[in-house]
Design an enzyme around this catalytic site. Structure first.
Site, PDB file in Angstrom:
ATOM      1  N   ASP A  62       0.875  -1.164   0.000  1.00 10.01           N
ATOM      2  CA  ASP A  62       0.000   0.000   0.000  1.00 10.01           C
ATOM      3  C   ASP A  62       0.914   1.215   0.000  1.00 10.01           C
ATOM      4  O   ASP A  62       1.492   1.567   1.029  1.00 10.01           O
ATOM      5  CB  ASP A  62      -0.890  -0.015   1.239  1.00 10.01           C
ATOM      6  CG  ASP A  62      -1.739   1.241   1.382  1.00 10.01           C
ATOM      7  OD1 ASP A  62      -1.678   2.110   0.471  1.00 10.01           O
ATOM      8  OD2 ASP A  62      -2.452   1.364   2.390  1.00 10.01           O
ATOM      9  N   VAL A  63       1.076   1.849  -1.152  1.00  8.34           N
ATOM     10  CA  VAL A  63       2.077   2.915  -1.262  1.00  8.34           C
ATOM     11  C   VAL A  63       1.633   4.205  -0.590  1.00  8.34           C
ATOM     12  O   VAL A  63       2.369   5.203  -0.617  1.00  8.34           O
ATOM     13  CB  VAL A  63       2.459   3.186  -2.734  1.00  8.34           C
ATOM     14  CG1 VAL A  63       3.255   2.032  -3.296  1.00  8.34           C
ATOM     15  CG2 VAL A  63       1.228   3.478  -3.580  1.00  8.34           C
ATOM     16  N   ASN A  89       1.053   5.335 -10.715  1.00  3.95           N
ATOM     17  CA  ASN A  89      -0.164   4.939 -11.399  1.00  3.95           C
ATOM     18  C   ASN A  89      -1.280   4.515 -10.451  1.00  3.95           C
ATOM     19  O   ASN A  89      -2.445   4.520 -10.830  1.00  3.95           O
ATOM     20  CB  ASN A  89       0.140   3.786 -12.372  1.00  3.95           C
ATOM     21  CG  ASN A  89      -1.099   3.256 -13.038  1.00  3.95           C
ATOM     22  OD1 ASN A  89      -1.735   3.946 -13.824  1.00  3.95           O
ATOM     23  ND2 ASN A  89      -1.472   2.017 -12.718  1.00  3.95           N
ATOM     24  N   TYR A 154     -11.973  13.413  -9.252  1.00  4.65           N
ATOM     25  CA  TYR A 154     -10.904  12.745  -9.997  1.00  4.65           C
ATOM     26  C   TYR A 154     -10.035  13.773 -10.730  1.00  4.65           C
ATOM     27  O   TYR A 154      -8.804  13.675 -10.727  1.00  4.65           O
ATOM     28  CB  TYR A 154     -11.526  11.768 -10.981  1.00  4.65           C
ATOM     29  CG  TYR A 154     -10.547  11.011 -11.849  1.00  4.65           C
ATOM     30  CD1 TYR A 154      -9.746  10.004 -11.311  1.00  4.65           C
ATOM     31  CD2 TYR A 154     -10.432  11.292 -13.215  1.00  4.65           C
ATOM     32  CE1 TYR A 154      -8.862   9.298 -12.112  1.00  4.65           C
ATOM     33  CE2 TYR A 154      -9.552  10.581 -14.017  1.00  4.65           C
ATOM     34  CZ  TYR A 154      -8.766   9.592 -13.463  1.00  4.65           C
ATOM     35  OH  TYR A 154      -7.883   8.893 -14.260  1.00  4.65           O
ATOM     36  N   LYS A 158      -5.970  14.441 -10.139  1.00  5.31           N
ATOM     37  CA  LYS A 158      -4.947  14.380 -11.174  1.00  5.31           C
ATOM     38  C   LYS A 158      -4.230  15.719 -11.331  1.00  5.31           C
ATOM     39  O   LYS A 158      -3.005  15.753 -11.572  1.00  5.31           O
ATOM     40  CB  LYS A 158      -5.574  13.952 -12.503  1.00  5.31           C
ATOM     41  CG  LYS A 158      -6.055  12.502 -12.512  1.00  5.31           C
ATOM     42  CD  LYS A 158      -4.911  11.532 -12.207  1.00  5.31           C
ATOM     43  CE  LYS A 158      -5.341  10.079 -12.333  1.00  5.31           C
ATOM     44  NZ  LYS A 158      -4.235   9.131 -12.020  1.00  5.31           N
TER      45      LYS A 158
END
Length: 265
Positions: A62-63, A89, A154, A158
């Site tokens: 889990d980054v 990603n 979203y 980004k």
């Protein structure tokens, strides 16, 4: 084999565009560390890389978690001996969410939880990458230029990831930075008869990304200088990869309904 002796870490590589990028890196000779929270998906990516003759290792991480990221650093360096590429990603699929007072809590939670998936590994790996004059690839979206009405959360996410990458390029100027903004992809995010129309293959996007990174190391031209942030938003067809693209573009509902798609982070 333009990326022989390079080591790439791809977060969210268990499906979709992350899997396509990992496989494409390996096809160019790089050793790939596959990160995902889904064991089956991550192992499937490694299996496909190895089936094609490449090298890859899977790590369930889990980054967004600091301890997991530290272990991931050790794995990448121990297995590959170095790290040259970090692909940001990992991202949870966005549910439709209208802009309203009632959606504020969900809006904030989505952005904060997913922003950590990019910010934490980037912060942890930047010094290592900078010492090897590496590359950072952030998978963004064309939605930042053409926002869907129910995906404001979203789009904001980004845009925030892109902003962090731009700031990192000033602080760690030895690296090459690439922001990829693909349009909708042939993945489970777009697996309805309406949304699949016009979607492009994930492997096509991955091929363009890897070509740009490989050219950076081969050419070292002014346009590919370290510290420079490039935005890649044009992904023209590649005939060798897009043999089914024309069928996807047509409103053939039989094909659309029966198509199989993997999850896109």
């Amino acid at each position: 084999m333009r990326l022989a002796k390079k080591v790439a870490l791809v977060t969210g590589a268990g499906s979709g565009i992350g899997r396509a990028i990992a496989i494409r890196f390996a096809a160019e000779g790089a050793a790939v560390v596959v990160d995902d929270v889904n064991d089956a998906g991550g192992q499937a990516t490694v299996d496909e890389v190895e089936r094609q003759g490449g090298r890859a290792w899977f790590y369930h991480a889990d980054v967004s978690d600091e301890a997991d990221v530290k272990r991931l650093i050790d794995l990448a360096v121990d297995q590959g001996g170095r790290l040259d590429v970090l692909v940001l990603n990992a991202c949870a699929p966005p549910a439709s969410l209208s802009i309203s007072a009632a959606s504020t809590e969900h809006f904030d939670a989505y952005i904060s939880e997913n922003l950590r998936l990019a910010q934490r590994p980037l912060a942890a790996f930047l010094p290592t990458l900078n010492s090897s004059r590496g590359a950072v690839i952030a998978v963004s979206s064309s939605a930042v230029d053409d926002p869907p009405p129910d995906w404001a959360h979203y789009v904001a996410l980004k845009q925030a990831v892109e902003g962090i990458v731009h700031a990192a390029s000033r602080a760690f100027a030895n690296n090459f930075y690439l922001i990829a903004r693909p349009s909708k992809l042939q993945t489970s995010w777009n697996d309805t008869p309406v949304r699949v129309l016009g979607a492009i293959p994930a492997d096509r996007v991955a091929a363009h990304i890897i070509n740009r990174v490989a050219n950076n190391w081969q050419l070292r031209s002014e346009s590919l200088r370290p510290g420079h942030v490039e935005v890649l938003s044009d992904f023209p067809p590649l005939p060798a990869l897009d043999h089914e693209a024309s069928a996807v573009q047509k409103p053939d509902l039989t094909f659309v309904v029966s198509a199989s798609f993997t999850a896109e982070p």
